[in-house]
Design an enzyme around this catalytic site. Structure first.
Site, short mmCIF file in Angstrom:
data_model
loop_
_atom_site.label_atom_id
_atom_site.label_comp_id
_atom_site.label_asym_id
_atom_site.label_seq_id
_atom_site.Cartn_x
_atom_site.Cartn_y
_atom_site.Cartn_z
N ASP B 30 48.99 37.64 40.91
CA ASP B 30 48.68 38.44 39.73
C ASP B 30 49.66 38.12 38.62
O ASP B 30 50.39 37.13 38.69
CB ASP B 30 48.70 39.93 40.10
CG ASP B 30 50.03 40.38 40.70
OD1 ASP B 30 51.08 39.82 40.31
OD2 ASP B 30 50.03 41.29 41.53
N ALA B 31 49.66 38.94 37.59
CA ALA B 31 50.48 38.64 36.42
C ALA B 31 51.97 38.73 36.72
O ALA B 31 52.80 38.26 35.93
CB ALA B 31 50.12 39.56 35.26
#
Lengths: 158, 158, 158, 158
Positions: B30-31
């Site tokens: 994810d980020a």
């Protein structure tokens, strides 16, 4: 294969079926920190589903009924700007170009910095019993075609 | 709710139904740059599907047949080490604990640095016609129970 | 491990950080025709991100800054009703239970038929430079704690 | 935009960088019971990553290093046969067509019934410091170009 929409058309065409506003999700980016490219096609799909629903097309019911199917036979996207976690985007579903037994839907993803992506998907109408292409049903045709206030032609000059 | 497996059991239990080796994919992070937490449950699910198939359980056929359903009613994971793009992981499906109408499957995700995650899922057996819990079919029971060479009990001391 | 929330609390607790309304997407279901179970944890995550943003917590900025990290160390869900394509759901983020260096967030997914799922996630606060647990920053604490109009108590008077 | 590969080339071209064998996962299908179309682009991406790794290209390291970036600027797929849960597929990464500062990778997904999908992705090489297109590094060029035993040209007549 000749594309129904040119990239320029996808960038410029005004009439549209629907617009979905969303933000790039935490899990939409990849290890390079920008949106994983197939996610943009999910954005297209999500906005297309919103468009169908807003136009009164009951896709869950249509799937359960099984009289016709609308499989997708082609999808493509051009990526113009990187998108990052938290970026607000607007996904426009452009007015489709309708054929006899198929139609092409255009998409444009816009962010604060400009157009981030454009794309198109081609759908064919299949008779659910005989598994052969069939004419688009009138309700679908009018729902898709009457999209834009100014006439629904996604490609006309303006 | 009392868990069928303690975290310590999940870390230590040896017998297992199946092991799937995979690498953390580009799009699994994810980020924040580490595996997005629901992806670990996808790893569990993927490995469980491999286990069923290896044990001769035809889940696609079972779904199409519809005589029984095996819905999942609980899932959980503990995250012990961060996983990053490219990390090689081994996902072990531990021998299930079988009840009369339900069973709990344990999972352990191991990487070069040690145990990265453990978890468990609880599945109930539902009669597809009457929508009430039903006993686990014998073929499923033996497929799940006969998992480990040394007896298939996921919890017994050894 | 003792859970911060019991399932009954998750079903009944009123105060909440945020609510996200969404519909089950075309791609959220699996080959059995109901929501793939890890997707429900994605719903939790999405709603948690909305809650952080609404409370003024800039997670993208926090990640870029790197002073603290908030890794998730536990996640779980109980699945009470099947969810199908097109179902409208409301995902409530319940007021967290705050510890010194960690907090637990509760979730409840409600559909027309009732509560479809509940769950909780446990997050720890980590010093980004030294990689050890650290106290929750005051701005995060007040953002998470002042969630509900009636005082932010997630479950009961305390 | 002129495509580097025609659909016929994608169907027929023999030399290939890598092949990944996989099965359609439980969660890869959508509410219509066939593979959700963006998932096929995930299959492309996964196989491309395998190809890079097998050719000695360390993408995680390259991303961390940041000297060059290889963003994808176009992706497309043609869907020829429906894919369902459990179907075994072979994803072939065809030998890329290399330009000065970009390259196009072709893909072909084959199942027991024949070719299920073909597609292509266009990647540009960007200088990580100056954010302008730059020539493909020699190691990447030789890794991508030396793909096939018979010469590595994905388009040559045969």
């Amino acid at each position: 294969m000749k594309r129904a929409f040119s990239v320029d058309e996808l960038k410029q065409t005004a009439p549209r079926l629907a617009v979905e506003r969303r933000a790039v999700r935490f899990q939409d980016v990849d290890a390079a920190g920008i949106v994983f490219y197939p996610r943009v096609l999910e954005y297209f799909s999500d906005a297309y589903m919103v468009a169908l629903k807003e136009r009164g097309i009951d896709l869950p019911g249509m799937i359960a009924g099984g009289a016709i199917k609308l499989p997708l036979v082609h999808a493509e996207a051009d990526y113009l700007l990187p998108l990052r976690f938290g970026d607000a985007v607007e996904v426009a579903v452009l007015a489709p170009k309708l054929g006899d037994t198929s139609f092409t839907v255009g998409y444009r993803v816009t962010t604060a910095g400009g157009i981030a992506a454009v794309g198109q998907t081609v759908h064919v109408c299949i008779d659910g019993a005989r598994f052969v292409p069939c004419p688009l049903p009138d309700d679908l045709r009018s729902a898709l075609g009457a999209a834009a206030p100014d006439g629904g032609s996604g490609a006309a000059p303006r």
